[in-house]
Design a protein around this motif. Structure first.
Motif, PDB file in Angstrom:
ATOM      1  N   UNK A 274      11.189  21.036  -3.402  1.00  0.00           N
ATOM      2  CA  UNK A 274      10.681  20.299  -2.249  1.00  0.00           C
ATOM      3  C   UNK A 274      11.147  18.847  -2.268  1.00  0.00           C
ATOM      4  N   UNK A 275      11.137  18.190  -1.095  1.00  0.00           N
ATOM      5  CA  UNK A 275      11.413  16.752  -1.067  1.00  0.00           C
ATOM      6  C   UNK A 275      10.285  15.979  -1.744  1.00  0.00           C
ATOM      7  N   UNK A 276      10.502  14.685  -1.936  1.00  0.00           N
ATOM      8  CA  UNK A 276       9.491  13.800  -2.523  1.00  0.00           C
ATOM      9  C   UNK A 276       9.349  12.560  -1.650  1.00  0.00           C
ATOM     10  N   UNK A 277       8.112  12.264  -1.240  1.00  0.00           N
ATOM     11  CA  UNK A 277       7.814  11.045  -0.482  1.00  0.00           C
ATOM     12  C   UNK A 277       7.112  10.068  -1.427  1.00  0.00           C
ATOM     13  N   UNK A 278       7.688   8.897  -1.604  1.00  0.00           N
ATOM     14  CA  UNK A 278       7.150   7.879  -2.506  1.00  0.00           C
ATOM     15  C   UNK A 278       6.393   6.833  -1.691  1.00  0.00           C
ATOM     16  N   UNK A 279       5.120   6.666  -1.979  1.00  0.00           N
ATOM     17  CA  UNK A 279       4.298   5.645  -1.318  1.00  0.00           C
ATOM     18  C   UNK A 279       4.199   4.414  -2.215  1.00  0.00           C
ATOM     19  N   UNK A 280       4.466   3.222  -1.629  1.00  0.00           N
ATOM     20  CA  UNK A 280       4.349   1.962  -2.366  1.00  0.00           C
ATOM     21  C   UNK A 280       3.415   1.055  -1.573  1.00  0.00           C
ATOM     22  N   UNK A 281       2.284   0.708  -2.152  1.00  0.00           N
ATOM     23  CA  UNK A 281       1.264  -0.026  -1.418  1.00  0.00           C
ATOM     24  C   UNK A 281       1.602  -1.505  -1.275  1.00  0.00           C
ATOM     25  N   UNK A 282       1.027  -2.115  -0.233  1.00  0.00           N
ATOM     26  CA  UNK A 282       1.180  -3.545  -0.011  1.00  0.00           C
ATOM     27  C   UNK A 282      -0.042  -4.302  -0.516  1.00  0.00           C
ATOM     28  N   UNK A 283      -0.046  -5.615  -0.254  1.00  0.00           N
ATOM     29  CA  UNK A 283      -1.140  -6.465  -0.720  1.00  0.00           C
ATOM     30  C   UNK A 283      -0.637  -7.775  -1.286  1.00  0.00           C
ATOM     31  N   UNK A 284       0.553  -8.194  -0.848  1.00  0.00           N
ATOM     32  CA  UNK A 284       1.098  -9.473  -1.307  1.00  0.00           C
ATOM     33  C   UNK A 284       1.454  -9.501  -2.778  1.00  0.00           C
ATOM     34  N   UNK A 285       1.681  -8.343  -3.374  1.00  0.00           N
ATOM     35  CA  UNK A 285       1.934  -8.197  -4.812  1.00  0.00           C
ATOM     36  C   UNK A 285       0.748  -8.700  -5.645  1.00  0.00           C
ATOM     37  N   UNK A 286      -0.382  -8.999  -4.979  1.00  0.00           N
ATOM     38  CA  UNK A 286      -1.550  -9.600  -5.632  1.00  0.00           C
ATOM     39  C   UNK A 286      -2.710  -8.621  -5.775  1.00  0.00           C
ATOM     40  N   UNK A 287      -2.889  -7.777  -4.763  1.00  0.00           N
ATOM     41  CA  UNK A 287      -3.998  -6.823  -4.742  1.00  0.00           C
ATOM     42  C   UNK A 287      -3.470  -5.477  -4.256  1.00  0.00           C
ATOM     43  N   UNK A 288      -4.340  -4.453  -4.333  1.00  0.00           N
ATOM     44  CA  UNK A 288      -3.970  -3.132  -3.837  1.00  0.00           C
ATOM     45  C   UNK A 288      -3.944  -2.107  -4.947  1.00  0.00           C
ATOM     46  N   UNK A 289      -3.808  -0.862  -4.550  1.00  0.00           N
ATOM     47  CA  UNK A 289      -3.723   0.222  -5.525  1.00  0.00           C
ATOM     48  C   UNK A 289      -3.074   1.439  -4.883  1.00  0.00           C
ATOM     49  N   UNK A 290      -2.729   2.396  -5.710  1.00  0.00           N
ATOM     50  CA  UNK A 290      -2.078   3.620  -5.243  1.00  0.00           C
ATOM     51  C   UNK A 290      -2.982   4.428  -4.327  1.00  0.00           C
ATOM     52  N   UNK A 291      -4.292   4.162  -4.339  1.00  0.00           N
ATOM     53  CA  UNK A 291      -5.237   4.918  -3.501  1.00  0.00           C
ATOM     54  C   UNK A 291      -5.101   4.572  -2.022  1.00  0.00           C
TER      55      UNK A 291
ATOM     56  N   UNK B  14       4.517  14.246   4.472  1.00  0.00           N
ATOM     57  CA  UNK B  14       4.595  15.246   3.400  1.00  0.00           C
ATOM     58  C   UNK B  14       4.122  16.612   3.867  1.00  0.00           C
ATOM     59  N   UNK B  15       3.015  16.659   4.576  1.00  0.00           N
ATOM     60  CA  UNK B  15       2.466  17.953   4.987  1.00  0.00           C
ATOM     61  C   UNK B  15       3.388  18.657   5.971  1.00  0.00           C
ATOM     62  N   UNK B  16       3.978  17.904   6.903  1.00  0.00           N
ATOM     63  CA  UNK B  16       4.861  18.523   7.887  1.00  0.00           C
ATOM     64  C   UNK B  16       6.223  18.888   7.306  1.00  0.00           C
ATOM     65  N   UNK B  17       6.631  18.172   6.257  1.00  0.00           N
ATOM     66  CA  UNK B  17       7.924  18.459   5.632  1.00  0.00           C
ATOM     67  C   UNK B  17       7.794  19.406   4.446  1.00  0.00           C
ATOM     68  N   UNK B  18       6.565  19.673   4.016  1.00  0.00           N
ATOM     69  CA  UNK B  18       6.381  20.473   2.805  1.00  0.00           C
ATOM     70  C   UNK B  18       6.883  19.725   1.592  1.00  0.00           C
ATOM     71  N   UNK B  19       6.528  18.438   1.509  1.00  0.00           N
ATOM     72  CA  UNK B  19       7.057  17.563   0.458  1.00  0.00           C
ATOM     73  C   UNK B  19       5.985  17.167  -0.544  1.00  0.00           C
ATOM     74  N   UNK B  20       6.412  16.853  -1.744  1.00  0.00           N
ATOM     75  CA  UNK B  20       5.525  16.271  -2.752  1.00  0.00           C
ATOM     76  C   UNK B  20       5.309  14.801  -2.430  1.00  0.00           C
ATOM     77  N   UNK B  21       4.240  14.225  -2.974  1.00  0.00           N
ATOM     78  CA  UNK B  21       3.917  12.813  -2.751  1.00  0.00           C
ATOM     79  C   UNK B  21       3.676  12.132  -4.094  1.00  0.00           C
ATOM     80  N   UNK B  22       4.283  10.960  -4.259  1.00  0.00           N
ATOM     81  CA  UNK B  22       4.080  10.130  -5.451  1.00  0.00           C
ATOM     82  C   UNK B  22       3.494   8.795  -5.018  1.00  0.00           C
ATOM     83  N   UNK B  23       2.410   8.388  -5.662  1.00  0.00           N
ATOM     84  CA  UNK B  23       1.836   7.058  -5.457  1.00  0.00           C
ATOM     85  C   UNK B  23       1.568   6.449  -6.827  1.00  0.00           C
TER      86      UNK B  23
END
Length: 352
Positions: A51-68, A84-93
């Motif tokens: 399957x493909x892989x979709x990589x999520x990278x969170x924002x927050x000014x490099x100061x705050x935030x999390x993978x959630x 991911x759901x429509x492409x049948x892809x894995x997700x990485x956070x």
């Protein structure tokens, strides 16, 4: 905060790999079909092909935030889980190191290139075991907004062949595509772009008017001062002790290490004809990251002969505010990511 980390446990269940330590004390989450983030799943059978892989990278000014943040992308909605759901892809956070005033705090100061190194290491943690997770390493895309959009764009341009590797080894395979919303792309010169925003006063007045009508604090409308020593950009570039971006800009020889670090932090630095396709959006009324930063990246990609889809969202603000203005672009970006991954699986159709 300490109590939160104390209860984190590694969870592996039916293709869902949560709280996986990929380096030091940094964690990642990985979902493989038919499991998806946000407590979502599909009634489809487990895929028989990688399957493909979709990589999520969170924002927050490099100061705050999390993978959630994977479910909402800082107010831009479920771009990643929908793709991911429509492409049948894995997700990485993944989580990555935050700057000195971040959450959790890093007293030693986590400036670039630590952030991009963490992101690359998380991606490679998965790709090194691509067979185990049934992932096709030739179909990896990333999505990010704001600081996450910066790291996504940098991950994408750095993933291709380069003569200069200041951030160490690249991802194990080049990325297929990248979606980047309102990202800083020329960090050292971001203040000049903010000062030159032609619509700045009109946008400020409109924002304050809307904030008053919604009983919100109008200070959210005020443009950021990027040159200050404690600004997000100064912190991520390690320029705080030198006095901030303006001091480094004015004294590039004296602060050569910091200056070079900030140049290397820019996705533009690594743009080439081989750069993967990018979907770029920015708001014309963004008080946090001037839209000229997105146009600079788009211009570099165009000049190099790379594929880019760019638009400035009229009256759009930061973090996809106002949402109804941004929604067509969010839907277009999701459809674009699906196209880059090879389209929808047989028998499915995407509806925004």
């Amino acid at each position: 905060m300490k109590s939160i980390f104390a209860v984190c446990v590694t969870l592996v269940s039916a293709g869902t790999y949560l709280n996986q330590k990929y380096k030091d004390e940094l964690m990642l989450d990985l979902w493989t079909p038919p499991n998806y983030p946000c407590n979502d799943s599909s009634d489809s059978a487990e895929p028989t092909e990688p399957t493909p892989l979709v990589v999520h990278i969170y924002g927050g000014g490099w100061m705050v935030g999390s993978r959630w943040d994977v479910c909402q992308s800082s107010g831009c909605g479920p771009i990643v889980p929908d793709t991911a759901k429509h492409a049948g892809a894995a997700v990485l956070a993944m989580d990555y190191q935050l700057t000195a005033t971040g959450d959790p705090p890093h007293p030693s100061g986590a400036h670039m290139p630590k952030q991009i190194r963490d992101v690359i290491d998380a991606v490679n943690w998965v790709l090194a075991d691509a067979k185990k997770y049934n992932i096709d390493p030739t179909r990896v895309v990333c999505s990010g907004v704001s600081a996450g959009g910066h790291l996504c764009a940098l991950l994408a341009t750095y993933s291709t062949e380069q003569l200069h590797r200041p951030h160490g080894a690249p991802p194990l395979t080049p990325l297929r595509a990248a979606l980047s919303f309102f990202a800083p792309t020329d960090i050292l010169n971001i203040q000049a772009d903010a000062d030159n925003a032609a619509q700045r006063q009109w946008c400020l007045e409109e924002c304050r008017k809307e904030a008053k009508e919604a009983n919100k604090n109008a200070s959210m409308c005020d443009p950021w001062s990027h040159d200050e020593p404690e600004s997000p950009e100064s912190l991520v570039g390690g320029a705080t002790e030198a006095g901030g971006l303006a001091v480094v800009r004015a004294n590039p020889t004296k602060y050569r290490e910091i200056h070079n670090r900030m140049v290397d932090a820019n996705p533009i630095t690594f743009v080439s004809r081989a750069s993967p396709p990018m979907f770029i959006r920015a708001g014309s009324c963004d008080p946090t990251v001037p839209h000229a930063q997105s146009l600079k990246l788009a211009s570099a990609l165009w000049s190099a002969g790379a594929d880019v889809n760019v638009k400035i969202v009229e009256r759009g603000g930061h973090n996809c505010q106002t949402r109804e203005i941004w929604q067509p672009h969010i839907a277009e970006g999701t459809a674009w990511l699906l196209e880059q991954l090879g389209g929808m699986p047989p028998g499915k159709a995407y509806h925004a």
